[in-house]
Scaffold this active site. Structure first.
Site, PDB file in Angstrom:
ATOM      1  N   SER A 192       0.848  -1.193   0.000  1.00 29.98           N
ATOM      2  CA  SER A 192       0.000   0.000   0.000  1.00 29.98           C
ATOM      3  C   SER A 192       0.884   1.243   0.000  1.00 29.98           C
ATOM      4  O   SER A 192       1.619   1.510   0.955  1.00 29.98           O
ATOM      5  CB  SER A 192      -0.903   0.005   1.233  1.00 29.98           C
ATOM      6  OG  SER A 192      -1.531   1.263   1.314  1.00 29.98           O
ATOM      7  N   HIS A 222      -1.016  -1.158  -4.539  1.00 30.55           N
ATOM      8  CA  HIS A 222      -2.309  -0.852  -3.915  1.00 30.55           C
ATOM      9  C   HIS A 222      -2.360   0.646  -3.619  1.00 30.55           C
ATOM     10  O   HIS A 222      -1.526   1.176  -2.877  1.00 30.55           O
ATOM     11  CB  HIS A 222      -2.481  -1.675  -2.632  1.00 30.55           C
ATOM     12  CG  HIS A 222      -3.818  -1.495  -1.986  1.00 30.55           C
ATOM     13  ND1 HIS A 222      -4.945  -2.170  -2.405  1.00 30.55           N
ATOM     14  CD2 HIS A 222      -4.219  -0.703  -0.962  1.00 30.55           C
ATOM     15  CE1 HIS A 222      -5.968  -1.815  -1.656  1.00 30.55           C
ATOM     16  NE2 HIS A 222      -5.566  -0.918  -0.772  1.00 30.55           N
ATOM     17  N   ASP A 269      -4.592   3.753  -2.205  1.00 27.77           N
ATOM     18  CA  ASP A 269      -5.740   4.095  -1.357  1.00 27.77           C
ATOM     19  C   ASP A 269      -6.216   5.506  -1.645  1.00 27.77           C
ATOM     20  O   ASP A 269      -5.493   6.465  -1.384  1.00 27.77           O
ATOM     21  CB  ASP A 269      -5.334   3.992   0.115  1.00 27.77           C
ATOM     22  CG  ASP A 269      -5.134   2.556   0.539  1.00 27.77           C
ATOM     23  OD1 ASP A 269      -6.078   1.776   0.395  1.00 27.77           O
ATOM     24  OD2 ASP A 269      -4.027   2.216   0.998  1.00 27.77           O
ATOM     25  N   MET A 296      -8.806   8.308  -0.609  1.00 25.24           N
ATOM     26  CA  MET A 296      -9.714   8.700   0.485  1.00 25.24           C
ATOM     27  C   MET A 296     -10.188  10.132   0.261  1.00 25.24           C
ATOM     28  O   MET A 296      -9.385  10.992  -0.102  1.00 25.24           O
ATOM     29  CB  MET A 296      -8.964   8.634   1.813  1.00 25.24           C
ATOM     30  CG  MET A 296      -8.328   7.283   2.088  1.00 25.24           C
ATOM     31  SD  MET A 296      -7.466   7.328   3.657  1.00 25.24           S
ATOM     32  CE  MET A 296      -6.743   5.680   3.676  1.00 25.24           C
ATOM     33  N   HIS A 300      -8.095   1.438  -4.670  1.00 25.80           N
ATOM     34  CA  HIS A 300      -9.090   1.160  -3.631  1.00 25.80           C
ATOM     35  C   HIS A 300      -9.798   2.473  -3.313  1.00 25.80           C
ATOM     36  O   HIS A 300      -9.227   3.343  -2.659  1.00 25.80           O
ATOM     37  CB  HIS A 300      -8.355   0.575  -2.409  1.00 25.80           C
ATOM     38  CG  HIS A 300      -9.191   0.413  -1.187  1.00 25.80           C
ATOM     39  ND1 HIS A 300      -8.653   0.149   0.055  1.00 25.80           N
ATOM     40  CD2 HIS A 300     -10.534   0.457  -1.001  1.00 25.80           C
ATOM     41  CE1 HIS A 300      -9.628   0.053   0.948  1.00 25.80           C
ATOM     42  NE2 HIS A 300     -10.773   0.240   0.343  1.00 25.80           N
ATOM     43  N   MET A 304     -12.070   4.770  -1.419  1.00 28.40           N
ATOM     44  CA  MET A 304     -12.788   4.983  -0.149  1.00 28.40           C
ATOM     45  C   MET A 304     -13.449   6.341  -0.272  1.00 28.40           C
ATOM     46  O   MET A 304     -13.067   7.318   0.387  1.00 28.40           O
ATOM     47  CB  MET A 304     -11.793   4.935   1.024  1.00 28.40           C
ATOM     48  CG  MET A 304     -11.360   3.530   1.364  1.00 28.40           C
ATOM     49  SD  MET A 304      -9.852   3.517   2.334  1.00 28.40           S
ATOM     50  CE  MET A 304      -8.662   3.499   1.009  1.00 28.40           C
ATOM     51  N   MET A 351     -11.916  -5.749   4.233  1.00 28.91           N
ATOM     52  CA  MET A 351     -11.129  -4.902   5.132  1.00 28.91           C
ATOM     53  C   MET A 351     -10.935  -5.633   6.460  1.00 28.91           C
ATOM     54  O   MET A 351     -11.893  -6.133   7.046  1.00 28.91           O
ATOM     55  CB  MET A 351     -11.842  -3.566   5.400  1.00 28.91           C
ATOM     56  CG  MET A 351     -11.969  -2.641   4.210  1.00 28.91           C
ATOM     57  SD  MET A 351     -10.418  -2.258   3.379  1.00 28.91           S
ATOM     58  CE  MET A 351      -9.500  -1.437   4.693  1.00 28.91           C
ATOM     59  N   ASP A 382      -7.068  -6.371   3.467  1.00 24.64           N
ATOM     60  CA  ASP A 382      -6.420  -5.066   3.609  1.00 24.64           C
ATOM     61  C   ASP A 382      -6.549  -4.553   5.035  1.00 24.64           C
ATOM     62  O   ASP A 382      -7.671  -4.342   5.523  1.00 24.64           O
ATOM     63  CB  ASP A 382      -7.103  -4.107   2.621  1.00 24.64           C
ATOM     64  CG  ASP A 382      -6.468  -2.732   2.577  1.00 24.64           C
ATOM     65  OD1 ASP A 382      -5.428  -2.525   3.220  1.00 24.64           O
ATOM     66  OD2 ASP A 382      -7.028  -1.868   1.868  1.00 24.64           O
TER      67      ASP A 382
HETATM   68  C1  DX5 Z   1      -6.697   1.602   5.061  1.00 22.74           C
HETATM   69  C2  DX5 Z   1      -6.113   1.295   3.710  1.00 22.74           C
HETATM   70  C3  DX5 Z   1      -5.016   0.315   3.712  1.00 22.74           C
HETATM   71  C4  DX5 Z   1      -3.785   0.738   4.459  1.00 22.74           C
HETATM   72  C5  DX5 Z   1      -3.080  -0.520   4.891  1.00 22.74           C
HETATM   73  O1  DX5 Z   1      -7.826   2.363   4.893  1.00 22.74           O
HETATM   74  O2  DX5 Z   1      -7.129   0.779   2.851  1.00 22.74           O
HETATM   75  O3  DX5 Z   1      -4.678  -0.088   2.384  1.00 22.74           O
HETATM   76  O4  DX5 Z   1      -2.927   1.536   3.723  1.00 22.74           O
HETATM   77  O5  DX5 Z   1      -2.043  -0.176   5.739  1.00 22.74           O
HETATM   78  P1  DX5 Z   1      -1.427  -1.178   6.797  1.00 22.74           P
HETATM   79  O6  DX5 Z   1      -0.939  -2.380   6.041  1.00 22.74           O
HETATM   80  O7  DX5 Z   1      -0.342  -0.379   7.425  1.00 22.74           O
HETATM   81  O8  DX5 Z   1      -2.527  -1.560   7.752  1.00 22.74           O
HETATM   82 ZN    ZN Z   2      -6.556  -0.114   0.891  1.00 20.32          ZN
END
Ligand code: DX5
Ligand code: ZN
Length: 217
Positions: free
Chosen positions: A9, A33, A35, A37, A66, A68, A138, A177
């Site tokens: 990630s 990956h 993220d 947000m 991903h 969010m 998740m 994840d």
């Molecule tokens: C959380 C993200 C994850 C995050 C994972 O909302 O979707 O992808 O970056 O990070 P770690 O592996 O540190 O939990």
């Molecule tokens: Zn993620």
């Protein structure tokens, strides 16, 4: 045996030296990956198109976006055009619109995944399992890296795996994840996952390559 894929990630990468981390993923991991947000679906803001496009220029491994975000359908086209090979959206953000979002993602020839947070019953996504290319479960609440793995996630992975088998789609990968690392990778794989997202466990490791190889088993 199913191949285990590691998806570092980028949220946990060194943004001042992103190229170095992108090259590390190219060399030793399987999937990027990313993220996304929006500060509304989750109480945090990460990064957007300029970062994804910059990574796409150097990446030799597929980009897994991903989302969010609320109204994921609004941004599917731009992430597809930015170079995503996989796009996942939260069932909680799309609800009865989920089938339409999956079709929209497919219309750009991108693999579609549906995601659920730890408090969302796994059965909610069963109607969409015949349509998706992967499922993302998740194992922490979406929004922040570096959280602790929720152990009950293991039963949720197994339940989705069993349903995929029941409907004759055992090949559909389950991605996990949140809080995944060398200490629990084997458990997660044992429950039925084959794509492991890992942020802190890779980028904060003294030797990221070693952490990746260990998790691949
Ligand atoms: C959380 C993200 C994850 C995050 C994972 O909302 O979707 O992808 O970056 O990070 P770690 O592996 O540190 O939990
Ligand atoms: Zn993620």
């Amino acid at each position: 045996m199913t191949e285990i894929q590691i998806a570092p990630s980028i949220l946990a990468a060194d943004f001042l030296h992103l190229e170095k981390d992108v090259e590390m993923v190219n060399s030793y991991a399987d999937i990027f990956h990313l993220d996304i947000m929006d500060g509304t679906f989750v109480p945090n803001i990460s990064f957007g198109f300029p970062v994804v496009e910059a990574i796409a220029k150097k990446a030799t491994k597929p980009l897994d976006v991903h989302l969010m975000i609320v109204n994921p359908e609004k941004y599917v086209e731009r992430f597809a055009k930015a170079g995503a090979a996989m796009i996942s959206f939260h069932y909680e953000a799309a609800r009865e619109n989920s089938a339409a979002v999956i079709e929209l993602i497919h219309s750009y020839n991108v693999n579609a995944g549906i995601v659920i947070n730890p408090d969302c019953p796994v059965e909610s996504i069963f109607p969409y399992l015949p349509m998706v290319d992967f499922v993302l479960i998740m194992s922490v609440f979406a929004g922040f890296g570096g959280q602790k793995f929720i152990p009950e996630s293991l039963e949720r992975i197994s339940a989705v795996k069993a349903e995929l088998e029941r409907i004759g789609r055992p090949e559909v990968p389950i991605e996990v994840d949140g809080g995944v690392g060398p200490e629990n990778a084997a458990l997660v794989v044992g429950a039925g996952a084959s794509i492991l997202v890992a942020g802190s466990a890779v980028f904060k490791a003294p030797d990221p390559q070693k952490a990746i190889l260990y998790m691949k088993g």
